[in-house]
Design a protein around this motif. Structure first.
Motif, PDB file in Angstrom:
ATOM      1  N   GLU A 376       0.815  -1.210   0.000  1.00 44.64           N
ATOM      2  CA  GLU A 376       0.000   0.000   0.000  1.00 44.64           C
ATOM      3  C   GLU A 376       0.852   1.265   0.000  1.00 44.64           C
ATOM      4  O   GLU A 376       0.453   2.283  -0.570  1.00 44.64           O
ATOM      5  N   ALA A 377       2.019   1.224   0.632  1.00 41.65           N
ATOM      6  CA  ALA A 377       2.897   2.414   0.638  1.00 41.65           C
ATOM      7  C   ALA A 377       3.324   2.785  -0.777  1.00 41.65           C
ATOM      8  O   ALA A 377       3.157   3.944  -1.191  1.00 41.65           O
ATOM      9  N   PRO A 378       3.866   1.859  -1.576  1.00 44.52           N
ATOM     10  CA  PRO A 378       4.199   2.239  -2.954  1.00 44.52           C
ATOM     11  C   PRO A 378       2.974   2.567  -3.802  1.00 44.52           C
ATOM     12  O   PRO A 378       3.053   3.406  -4.709  1.00 44.52           O
ATOM     13  N   ARG A 379       1.833   1.943  -3.481  1.00 50.88           N
ATOM     14  CA  ARG A 379       0.611   2.283  -4.217  1.00 50.88           C
ATOM     15  C   ARG A 379       0.194   3.722  -3.922  1.00 50.88           C
ATOM     16  O   ARG A 379      -0.160   4.478  -4.828  1.00 50.88           O
ATOM     17  N   ARG A 380       0.236   4.112  -2.647  1.00 44.92           N
ATOM     18  CA  ARG A 380      -0.101   5.502  -2.289  1.00 44.92           C
ATOM     19  C   ARG A 380       0.869   6.486  -2.938  1.00 44.92           C
ATOM     20  O   ARG A 380       0.453   7.561  -3.412  1.00 44.92           O
ATOM     21  N   GLU A 381       2.131   6.119  -2.955  1.00 44.33           N
ATOM     22  CA  GLU A 381       3.132   7.000  -3.563  1.00 44.33           C
ATOM     23  C   GLU A 381       2.845   7.209  -5.047  1.00 44.33           C
ATOM     24  O   GLU A 381       2.983   8.312  -5.585  1.00 44.33           O
ATOM     25  N   ARG A 382       2.427   6.146  -5.719  1.00 45.36           N
ATOM     26  CA  ARG A 382       2.154   6.237  -7.156  1.00 45.36           C
ATOM     27  C   ARG A 382       0.989   7.183  -7.456  1.00 45.36           C
ATOM     28  O   ARG A 382       0.972   7.859  -8.486  1.00 45.36           O
ATOM     29  N   TYR A 383       0.025   7.248  -6.559  1.00 39.73           N
ATOM     30  CA  TYR A 383      -1.157   8.085  -6.769  1.00 39.73           C
ATOM     31  C   TYR A 383      -1.120   9.370  -5.941  1.00 39.73           C
ATOM     32  O   TYR A 383      -2.127  10.067  -5.842  1.00 39.73           O
ATOM     33  N   ALA A 384       0.023   9.690  -5.383  1.00 37.24           N
ATOM     34  CA  ALA A 384       0.116  10.821  -4.452  1.00 37.24           C
ATOM     35  C   ALA A 384      -0.273  12.149  -5.093  1.00 37.24           C
ATOM     36  O   ALA A 384      -0.791  13.048  -4.421  1.00 37.24           O
ATOM     37  N   PRO A 415       6.959  10.500 -18.179  1.00 36.53           N
ATOM     38  CA  PRO A 415       6.552   9.175 -17.701  1.00 36.53           C
ATOM     39  C   PRO A 415       7.166   8.863 -16.332  1.00 36.53           C
ATOM     40  O   PRO A 415       8.304   9.235 -16.055  1.00 36.53           O
ATOM     41  N   ARG A 416       6.400   8.161 -15.493  1.00 33.89           N
ATOM     42  CA  ARG A 416       6.878   7.746 -14.175  1.00 33.89           C
ATOM     43  C   ARG A 416       6.806   6.227 -14.080  1.00 33.89           C
ATOM     44  O   ARG A 416       5.803   5.633 -14.455  1.00 33.89           O
ATOM     45  N   SER A 417       7.805   5.639 -13.542  1.00 36.89           N
ATOM     46  CA  SER A 417       7.878   4.180 -13.459  1.00 36.89           C
ATOM     47  C   SER A 417       6.785   3.628 -12.547  1.00 36.89           C
ATOM     48  O   SER A 417       6.521   4.159 -11.465  1.00 36.89           O
ATOM     49  N   GLY A 418       6.174   2.530 -12.983  1.00 36.73           N
ATOM     50  CA  GLY A 418       5.234   1.815 -12.137  1.00 36.73           C
ATOM     51  C   GLY A 418       5.917   0.842 -11.188  1.00 36.73           C
ATOM     52  O   GLY A 418       5.277   0.288 -10.299  1.00 36.73           O
ATOM     53  N   ARG A 419       7.214   0.619 -11.388  1.00 32.37           N
ATOM     54  CA  ARG A 419       8.045  -0.212 -10.500  1.00 32.37           C
ATOM     55  C   ARG A 419       7.449  -1.610 -10.305  1.00 32.37           C
ATOM     56  O   ARG A 419       7.497  -2.168  -9.199  1.00 32.37           O
ATOM     57  N   GLN A 420       6.925  -2.172 -11.360  1.00 31.66           N
ATOM     58  CA  GLN A 420       6.234  -3.453 -11.227  1.00 31.66           C
ATOM     59  C   GLN A 420       7.158  -4.547 -10.711  1.00 31.66           C
ATOM     60  O   GLN A 420       6.795  -5.304  -9.802  1.00 31.66           O
ATOM     61  N   GLU A 421       8.352  -4.650 -11.284  1.00 30.24           N
ATOM     62  CA  GLU A 421       9.258  -5.722 -10.880  1.00 30.24           C
ATOM     63  C   GLU A 421       9.703  -5.563  -9.436  1.00 30.24           C
ATOM     64  O   GLU A 421       9.844  -6.550  -8.695  1.00 30.24           O
ATOM     65  N   ILE A 422       9.920  -4.321  -9.004  1.00 28.89           N
ATOM     66  CA  ILE A 422      10.299  -4.080  -7.613  1.00 28.89           C
ATOM     67  C   ILE A 422       9.192  -4.561  -6.678  1.00 28.89           C
ATOM     68  O   ILE A 422       9.445  -5.225  -5.657  1.00 28.89           O
ATOM     69  N   ILE A 423       7.938  -4.274  -7.034  1.00 28.58           N
ATOM     70  CA  ILE A 423       6.814  -4.673  -6.181  1.00 28.58           C
ATOM     71  C   ILE A 423       6.620  -6.183  -6.215  1.00 28.58           C
ATOM     72  O   ILE A 423       6.324  -6.810  -5.190  1.00 28.58           O
ATOM     73  N   GLU A 424       6.820  -6.807  -7.384  1.00 28.53           N
ATOM     74  CA  GLU A 424       6.750  -8.263  -7.444  1.00 28.53           C
ATOM     75  C   GLU A 424       7.800  -8.898  -6.537  1.00 28.53           C
ATOM     76  O   GLU A 424       7.546  -9.908  -5.870  1.00 28.53           O
ATOM     77  N   ASN A 425       8.977  -8.303  -6.504  1.00 24.61           N
ATOM     78  CA  ASN A 425      10.040  -8.809  -5.620  1.00 24.61           C
ATOM     79  C   ASN A 425       9.675  -8.643  -4.140  1.00 24.61           C
ATOM     80  O   ASN A 425      10.007  -9.478  -3.301  1.00 24.61           O
ATOM     81  N   ILE A 426       8.971  -7.547  -3.832  1.00 21.79           N
ATOM     82  CA  ILE A 426       8.514  -7.352  -2.461  1.00 21.79           C
ATOM     83  C   ILE A 426       7.565  -8.477  -2.062  1.00 21.79           C
ATOM     84  O   ILE A 426       7.675  -9.051  -0.980  1.00 21.79           O
ATOM     85  N   VAL A 427       6.627  -8.811  -2.940  1.00 20.65           N
ATOM     86  CA  VAL A 427       5.694  -9.886  -2.652  1.00 20.65           C
ATOM     87  C   VAL A 427       6.442 -11.187  -2.369  1.00 20.65           C
ATOM     88  O   VAL A 427       6.161 -11.913  -1.407  1.00 20.65           O
ATOM     89  N   ASN A 428       7.437 -11.476  -3.200  1.00 18.97           N
ATOM     90  CA  ASN A 428       8.155 -12.741  -3.055  1.00 18.97           C
ATOM     91  C   ASN A 428       8.894 -12.858  -1.727  1.00 18.97           C
ATOM     92  O   ASN A 428       9.149 -13.970  -1.261  1.00 18.97           O
ATOM     93  N   ARG A 429       9.238 -11.734  -1.108  1.00 20.78           N
ATOM     94  CA  ARG A 429       9.930 -11.796   0.181  1.00 20.78           C
ATOM     95  C   ARG A 429       9.038 -12.357   1.283  1.00 20.78           C
ATOM     96  O   ARG A 429       9.519 -12.818   2.311  1.00 20.78           O
ATOM     97  N   TYR A 430       7.732 -12.310   1.072  1.00 17.80           N
ATOM     98  CA  TYR A 430       6.807 -12.744   2.120  1.00 17.80           C
ATOM     99  C   TYR A 430       6.344 -14.182   1.932  1.00 17.80           C
ATOM    100  O   TYR A 430       5.589 -14.699   2.758  1.00 17.80           O
TER     101      TYR A 430
END
Length: 431
Positions: A376-384, A415-430
Motif C-alpha cells: 500500500e505504501a508504494p501504491r499511495r506514492e504512485r497516486y500521491a 513518464p513515471r515508473s510503475g516499479r512493477q518488478e520491484i513490487i513483485e520482488n517485495i511480494v516474493n519476500r513474504y
C-alpha cells in the motif's frame, strides 16, 4: 456412525510431524485481531467430497464409496461419513446442494420430503459436533429437465419446478442456520444463439433472482444471497460470466444491495482473469461475499477443480480478501475434488489438510504484507499527485476547464515508473 475413516485420527497442528498434520494451519493463532479459524472459515463441499465418483468424460467412476446408491439408507450412510470427516479435519463448516444429500424422487413433493429427512439428520449431527452450514444451494443443472437451464428455461414448467426446488433449499438452509444461500447458474446460458431469445431469458433470470430475495425477507433469512460467476462449461456461454458481468446484471434489476458474489478460483481462470482480479473487482464494487477455493490445471483448459497448492496465488487472493475486511459471513469452501486415481479414504483427508495449510500460509503472508504496509505504501506514492487540492478540483470540473488549465500551465508530464518488478520482488519476500 460410518467406519469409512475409522483408522484415521483427528488432524492436529504439529509443524514437526512426519505424518498427517497441519504444518501451517493453527486454528487458534491470532492474526490481525482474529484467529486463523475465523479468518479462513473453511468448509467442505459435499458434492465433490461425498457425491463425486471419480468419473470423467472418458472413464467410469473409480471411487466406489459404500454410500453410493439411490436410497435414503445410502444418503444416511453418506451423512455419517461426512460428519466423521468434518470431525477429523476440525472443519467448522460444510456446503451442499439438495441433489448431493438426497436421492432423486419421482416428484417435487418426494424430493422435498427426502431433503427434509436428511435435514433432520444434519440438525442432530450439527448440534452434536458444532459443525455449521456455510451455505446451501439447489442443483438446477444435473437432471435432464435442466438441459436448457432452470430460471432461463424456455419451458415455464421448468421455471416453476426450479422455483419450488430453490424455495425448499432456502428454507432448509434457513432451518439449519446457514449463513449464506448460493445460486450457481450452471445452465443459465445458451448453446446456440440461433434458438435462444437472450433478452427474454435475462428478464426471466432477473425476475427469478428477485423472487429469491423477496422470499429471503419473507421467511426472515438473515444470510447473504450469493451468485457464483462462471463463463462457460457446461453451457457454451453462461449469463453470469464474471464478477463485473454479474454486477451489471444486479444493477439492471436493482439487486446490487441485496446480492453478492461467491468467487471461485477455477471460474476466474476460465473467464480469462486471475483469482485476485475477480476478488479485487468484487471488493471494489462492494459485492464480495464468499470464495470457492480450488485451482485449474493451466494446460487442460477446462474446470478441473483441483485442490489448491500454489501459495503465491493464494496469498494474493487473501490479500484482496483482507483488504475487503474479511470473508464473514462467507468463508473458504473447498470446491475441489480428488483425481480419479486417488481412491483411498486417506487421500480425501490429505487433500483437505494440504489445501488448508496452503490457505493458511497464503493468508499469513497476506496479513504480514498488510501489517508492513508493503504494497500500500508504494501504491499511495504512485497516486500521491491526486492528493493535491488542484488535482481533486479537476474531478469536479468540466472537460473544457481541465483542458484550459493544462494549456495555460503548459502541462508536459514525464513518464513515471510503475516499479512493477520491484513490487513483485517485495511480494516474493513474504512467501
Amino acid at each position: 456412525m460410518s467406519s469409512f475413516f475409522s483408522d484415521i485420527d483427528p488432524v492436529r497442528f504439529d509443524p514437526e510431524a512426519k505424518g498427517l498434520a497441519f504444518r501451517h494451519y493453527d486454528p487458534d493463532r491470532m492474526v490481525m485481531g482474529k484467529s486463523l479459524k475465523d479468518h479462513l472459515r473453511f468448509a467442505v463441499a459435499y458434492w465433490h467430497s461425498f457425491a463425486a465418483d471419480g468419473s470423467d468424460p472418458f472413464g467410469a467412476g473409480t471411487f466406489g464409496r459404500p454410500w453410493f446408491g439411490d436410497t435414503m439408507d445410502d444418503a444416511r450412510r453418506k451423512a455419517d461419513a461426512a460428519f466423521e470427516m468434518f470431525a477429523i479435519l476440525g472443519q467448522p463448516f460444510f456446503c451442499f446442494h439438495d441433489h448431493d444429500v438426497r436421492p432423486e424422487g419421482g416428484s417435487l413433493a418426494e424430493n422435498h420430503k427426502r431433503l427434509n429427512e436428511i435435514a433432520d439428520i444434519f440438525e442432530g449431527k450439527m448440534a452434536e459436533t458444532g459443525t455449521k452450514l456455510l451455505w446451501g444451494t439447489a442443483n438446477l443443472f444435473t437432471h435432464p429437465r435442466f438441459m436448457s437451464g432452470g430460471a432461463t428455461n424456455p419451458d415455464p414448467e421448468v421455471f416453476a419446478w426450479s422455483a419450488s426446488t430453490v424455495r425448499a433449499c432456502m428454507e432448509v438452509t434457513h432451518r439449519l442456520n446457514g449463513e449464506n444461500y448460493v445460486l450457481w447458474g450452471g445452465r443459465e446460458g445458451y448453446e446456440s444463439l440461433l434458438n435462444t431469445d437472450m433478452g427474454q431469458e435475462l428478464e426471466h433470470y432477473g425476475r427469478f433472482l428477485s423472487m429469491v430475495v423477496e422470499h429471503k425477507h419473507k421467511i426472515g433469512f438473515k444470510g447473504q444471497i450469493l451468485v457464483e460467476p462462471k463463463p462457460q462449461e457446461p453451457s457454451k456461454h453462461q449469463y453470469d460470466f464474471d464478477v463485473a458481468t454479474v454486477y451489471g446484471f444486479l444493477k439492471r434489476f436493482g439487486l446490487e444491495d441485496e446480492v453478492k458474489v461467491n468467487v471461485e478460483q477455477g471460474h476466474a481462470i476460465l473467464a480469462g482473469h486471475s483469482f485476485e482480479h475477480e476478488l479485487a473487482t468484487a471488493r471494489t464494487l462492494g459485492i464480495l461475499g464468499s470464495i470457492d477455493m480450488n485451482r485449474n490445471d493451466y494446460q487442460s483448459g477446462w474446470d478441473t477443480d483441483q485442490f489448491p497448492n500454489n501459495v503465491p496465488e493464494v496469498a494474493l487472493a487473501y490479500y484482496e480478501v483482507l483488504r475487503a475486511g474479511g470473508l464473514a459471513p462467507g468463508g473458504t469452501n473447498f470446491d475441489a475434488k480428488l483425481r480419479r486415481q486417488s481412491t483411498d479414504p486417506v487421500d480425501l483427508i490429505a487433500a483437505h489438510v494440504g489445501a488448508m495449510d496452503v490457505c493458511a500460509r497464503g493468508l499469513l503472508a497476506a496479513a504480514e504484507m498488510i501489517e508492513d504496509d508493503a504494497l500500500e505504501a508504494p501504491r499511495r506514492e504512485r497516486y500521491a499527485g491526486w492528493e493535491s487540492d488542484e488535482a481533486k478540483q479537476m474531478l469536479g470540473s468540466s472537460l473544457s476547464d481541465v483542458a484550459d488549465r493544462a494549456e495555460k500551465d503548459d502541462v508536459n508530464p514525464a513518464p513515471r515508473s510503475g516499479r512493477q518488478e520491484i513490487i513483485e520482488n517485495i511480494v516474493n519476500r513474504y512467501l
